[in-house]
Write an enzyme that holds these catalytic residues in place. Structure first.
Site, short mmCIF file in Angstrom:
data_model
loop_
_atom_site.label_atom_id
_atom_site.label_comp_id
_atom_site.label_asym_id
_atom_site.label_seq_id
_atom_site.Cartn_x
_atom_site.Cartn_y
_atom_site.Cartn_z
N GLN A 147 39.86 19.98 62.67
CA GLN A 147 38.73 20.29 63.56
C GLN A 147 38.53 21.79 63.50
O GLN A 147 39.30 22.54 64.09
CB GLN A 147 39.04 19.80 64.98
CG GLN A 147 38.09 20.33 66.06
CD GLN A 147 36.62 19.95 65.83
OE1 GLN A 147 36.32 18.86 65.39
NE2 GLN A 147 35.72 20.88 66.11
N TYR A 279 36.86 15.41 70.38
CA TYR A 279 35.43 15.45 70.68
C TYR A 279 34.81 14.07 70.56
O TYR A 279 35.41 13.16 70.00
CB TYR A 279 34.71 16.43 69.74
CG TYR A 279 35.14 17.85 70.02
CD1 TYR A 279 34.67 18.51 71.15
CD2 TYR A 279 36.07 18.49 69.22
CE1 TYR A 279 35.10 19.79 71.46
CE2 TYR A 279 36.51 19.77 69.53
CZ TYR A 279 36.01 20.41 70.65
OH TYR A 279 36.44 21.66 70.96
N GLU A 283 29.97 17.45 63.68
CA GLU A 283 28.92 17.31 62.66
C GLU A 283 29.33 17.80 61.28
O GLU A 283 28.54 18.48 60.61
CB GLU A 283 27.70 18.07 63.15
CG GLU A 283 27.86 19.61 63.26
CD GLU A 283 28.37 20.10 64.61
OE1 GLU A 283 29.04 19.33 65.32
OE2 GLU A 283 28.10 21.28 64.94
N HIS A 307 22.95 12.64 67.74
CA HIS A 307 23.26 14.05 67.99
C HIS A 307 23.91 14.69 66.76
O HIS A 307 23.45 15.72 66.26
CB HIS A 307 24.18 14.15 69.21
CG HIS A 307 24.60 15.56 69.54
ND1 HIS A 307 23.99 16.31 70.50
CD2 HIS A 307 25.57 16.35 69.00
CE1 HIS A 307 24.55 17.51 70.55
NE2 HIS A 307 25.53 17.55 69.66
N GLU A 308 24.96 14.08 66.27
CA GLU A 308 25.67 14.69 65.12
C GLU A 308 24.77 14.74 63.90
O GLU A 308 24.81 15.69 63.12
CB GLU A 308 26.97 13.94 64.83
CG GLU A 308 27.94 13.82 66.01
CD GLU A 308 28.17 15.12 66.78
OE1 GLU A 308 28.04 16.21 66.19
OE2 GLU A 308 28.46 15.03 67.99
N TYR A 390 23.95 23.06 76.05
CA TYR A 390 23.34 21.84 75.53
C TYR A 390 22.00 21.54 76.21
O TYR A 390 20.97 21.40 75.57
CB TYR A 390 24.27 20.65 75.73
CG TYR A 390 25.44 20.61 74.77
CD1 TYR A 390 26.42 21.59 74.78
CD2 TYR A 390 25.57 19.58 73.85
CE1 TYR A 390 27.49 21.55 73.90
CE2 TYR A 390 26.65 19.52 72.96
CZ TYR A 390 27.61 20.51 73.00
OH TYR A 390 28.66 20.46 72.13
N1 BES Z 1 29.61 20.51 67.63
C1 BES Z 1 29.94 19.71 68.76
C2 BES Z 1 31.41 19.63 69.06
C3 BES Z 1 32.04 20.97 69.39
C4 BES Z 1 31.44 21.82 70.30
C5 BES Z 1 33.22 21.33 68.80
C6 BES Z 1 32.03 23.04 70.59
C7 BES Z 1 33.81 22.55 69.08
C8 BES Z 1 33.21 23.42 69.97
C9 BES Z 1 29.39 18.30 68.63
O1 BES Z 1 28.19 18.23 67.94
C10 BES Z 1 29.12 17.77 70.01
O2 BES Z 1 28.26 18.32 70.65
N2 BES Z 1 29.84 16.75 70.43
C11 BES Z 1 29.66 16.15 71.76
C12 BES Z 1 28.95 14.84 71.67
C13 BES Z 1 27.50 14.89 71.91
C14 BES Z 1 26.90 13.51 71.93
C15 BES Z 1 27.04 15.71 73.09
C16 BES Z 1 31.03 15.84 72.35
O3 BES Z 1 32.01 15.91 71.63
O4 BES Z 1 31.08 15.52 73.52
ZN ZN Z 2 26.64 19.11 69.02
#
Ligand code: BES
Ligand code: ZN
Length: 610
Positions: A147, A279, A283, A307-308, A390
């Site tokens: 990760q 997570y 992506e 989302h991804e 977000y």
């Molecule tokens: N890129 C993020 C995951 C992330 C964010 C990893 C910050 C490390 C630091 C991923 O795209 C994401 O937003 N995942 C969300 C799910 C989404 C449906 C909102 C999650 O893991 O909750």
């Molecule tokens: Zn994201």
């Protein structure tokens, strides 16, 4: 006004731009000095040792440097370096002092070498790597996953770990016999090749990407195709369920392409990880990593895939140059996610998601402090997906949409992704680009949009419009009846989807009588919910009311998955008082080995302090 303006036609370094040394803003989260020398390509040759929990081998870096440059600075965290060589000789290097979470600078005297090879081994505690024992997977075999986001790649690859520095990569990975390696790249050897001590798998990512998107997993994996370019990878016992759950992937991809232009990465596949994946989704290009809890059985959590997938444009194609601008990745993506959701499943459902997000923004603003409610962050924060980055980010784009029209914002975003493809982005540059291509000096439009206020000020600007979902009016009526003492059995729970259920649980008063909670639990069977989002909302109420009857369900929830977004808030709530603290400590002692190092590091501070 917080930020300086840059010239409207400015563009940041790397990627498609012709100047490989184009200037980049200073990244306080990286030791790299990209104005002196930059990594352009990484070739990995690594062997996974599950017994020692290490990756061992070499990284060969292709470098571009300014004329006369004789050193390069990399980011490294816990790597044991064997040797560094270039131009056929050994090179001198020094590793400086480490900072918390950031690792250390590794300065290499490259002289005139522009390709160097580093022999190294990762540490068993590498923050990016999750080494799963057989008991932690559904196949009963070992599993490894990486990760990288945001600054963890440095714990498994010695390179420049800043999202503005784009690098292509290739890899040869030796996995133990019986396990398969997959990466965020073209898979050149689907079935592997014989290699000493296992099987070798080769990969190639030709596009320049930020190195937080380098990703590797090794496990007992099977493939199910969904269309010619989409599919899933999962451990055998869950592969069919995953293929069922994510069956809409091709339709989603076509929808996104219609809106924002061709999908540029070839394949789009999803890898289902073990439950300790920290997570919901990550992506990684060509291969989204996803939590197994996304497999609800009824396709109710597929927005996570939307989302991804959306990150294939916002984030992976056009990337935040600095982590203080991560709303450019996550806010844009949350906006696009809702657009895909709306095109596939209808406006009402998308509006419900937007209304839930609005409520989350309000809660974040109330919780404060105001500085934490800016889009362009004052400091890089910790890793939690936040309602600001977000949802306020998405609401900004939604407000632009409502101001200039859907056709206009769609055309703008399509051109934005094209013009800045494979390049880093900052808040300043985005605003300059938007002004150049859309506002075009129209003072009245500028005043209506409030762009700077959205990007740089706390709270919500006055042109933010509260989203409305008719279905939530009906939920509100049920909440009113419930608050007046109406029977829980009268709540039309069975006919509600995920969003209505979440809305109900998020709107009823936090404090409830014990008898009322028992009645809810009996009528709605809340502790048996399969949908993790709804169960999470219920468990928060249960903790707030010291509900002993829900402790087994809470315990099960905390032990069967390690998603940071769920486990951190629940432990935080438990640690608030003397009822929850012993529960938190007891459950954590048992669950800790299951959690990813990134999650247990945060929970160690929270649960085991004092
Ligand atoms: N890129 C993020 C995951 C992330 C964010 C990893 C910050 C490390 C630091 C991923 O795209 C994401 O937003 N995942 C969300 C799910 C989404 C449906 C909102 C999650 O893991 O909750
Ligand atoms: Zn994201």
């Amino acid at each position: 006004m917080a930020a300086p303006m840059v010239s409207a036609c400015a563009s940041l370094g790397a990627g498609g731009s012709s100047d490989p040394m184009a200037p980049l803003p200073h990244d306080p989260d990286s030791y790299a000095q990209p104005d002196v020398a930059r990594v352009k390509h990484v070739a990995l040759d690594l062997k996974a040792d599950f017994t020692r929990k290490v990756l061992r081998g070499t990284a060969t870096l292709d470098i571009v440097a300014r004329a006369g440059a004789t050193e390069i600075v990399l980011d490294v965290d816990g790597l044991a370096i064997g040797s560094v060589s270039g131009n056929g000789r050994e090179l001198q290097y020094a590793i400086g002092a480490a900072q918390p979470d950031h690792g250390a600078p590794m300065t290499i005297q490259i002289g005139d070498a522009r390709q160097i090879t580093i022999a190294y081994e990762t540490s068993p505690g590498a923050s990016a790597l999750g080494w799963m024992e057989p008991a932690q997977t559904s196949s009963g075999k070992q599993f490894l996953f990486s990760q990288g986001e945001s600054i963890y790649t440095r714990s498994w690859v010695p390179t420049q770990d800043s999202p503005g520095i784009r690098q292509s990569y290739e890899a040869r990975i030796v996995a133990p016999e019986g396990l398969r390696a997959v990466m965020s790249a073209e898979m050149l050897t689907p079935d592997g090749e014989p290699a000493e001590g296992g099987r070798a798998y080769r990969f190639r990512m030709m596009h320049p990407i930020p190195c937080y998107l380098f990703a590797l997993a090794i496990g007992d994996l099977e493939h199910r195709a969904i269309s010619h370019r989409t599919g899933v990878w999962a451990e055998p016992s869950i592969a069919d369920a995953a293929a069922y759950e994510f069956a809409d992937m091709e339709r989603m991809l076509r929808t996104a392409e219609t809106l924002y232009g061709p999908y540029r990465w070839g394949k789009y596949e999803v890898l289902v990880l073990p439950p300790s994946f920290p997570y919901g989704g990550m992506e990684n290009p060509r291969l989204t990593f996803a939590t197994p809890t996304a497999i609800a059985g009824d396709r109710s959590l597929v927005a996570l895939i939307a989302h991804e997938m959306a990150h294939s444009w916002s984030g992976n194609l056009v990337t935040n140059a600095l982590w203080v601008d991560s709303w450019l990745n996550e806010g844009f993506t949350t906006y696009i996610e809702a657009r895909i959701d709306e095109a596939l499943y209808g406006e009402e459902r998308a509006n419900m998601a937007r209304a839930l997000d609005w409520a989350g923004i309000q809660r974040a603003i109330q919780a404060g402090p105001p500085d934490a409610t800016r889009l362009h962050l004052l400091h890089p924060t910790d890793e939690q997906p936040s309602a600001i980055t977000y949802d306020k980010g998405a609401l900004f784009l939604r407000t632009i949409e409502q101001t200039i029209g859907r056709r206009q914002i769609d055309a703008y975003l399509r051109s934005y992704f094209n013009r800045h493809a494979f390049q880093p982005m900052t808040t300043d540059l985005f605003l300059a680009d938007f002004r150049e291509h859309v506002v075009k000096g129209d003072a009245a439009l500028e005043a209506r949009l409030k762009l700077n206020e959205w990007a740089y000020e706390p709270g919500l600007p006055s042109n933010a419009v509260e989203p409305h979902a008719d279905a939530f009016d009906r939920v509100a009526a049920e909440v009113t009846a419930f608050n007046a003492g109406g029977p829980v059995s009268a709540v039309p729970w069975a006919s509600w989807g995920t969003f209505e259920r979440q809305r109900f649980l998020q709107t009823i008063p936090r404090q409830q009588q014990a008898a009322r909670l028992d009645e809810m639990e009996a009528a709605l069977q809340l502790n048996e919910l399969g949908n993790m989002e709804v169960l999470f909302d219920w468990l928060k109420i249960a903790i707030a009311n010291h509900c002993d009857a829900s402790v087994p369900s809470l315990e099960h929830f905390l032990k069967r998955q390690g998603r940071s977004k769920f486990v951190r808030p629940l432990y935080t709530d438990l640690m608030r008082d003397g009822w929850g603290q012993p529960i938190a400590r007891r459950v954590y002692a048992e669950a800790r080995p299951m959690y990813h190092p990134l999650v247990s590091a945060a929970l160690d501070r929270l649960v085991t302090r004092r």
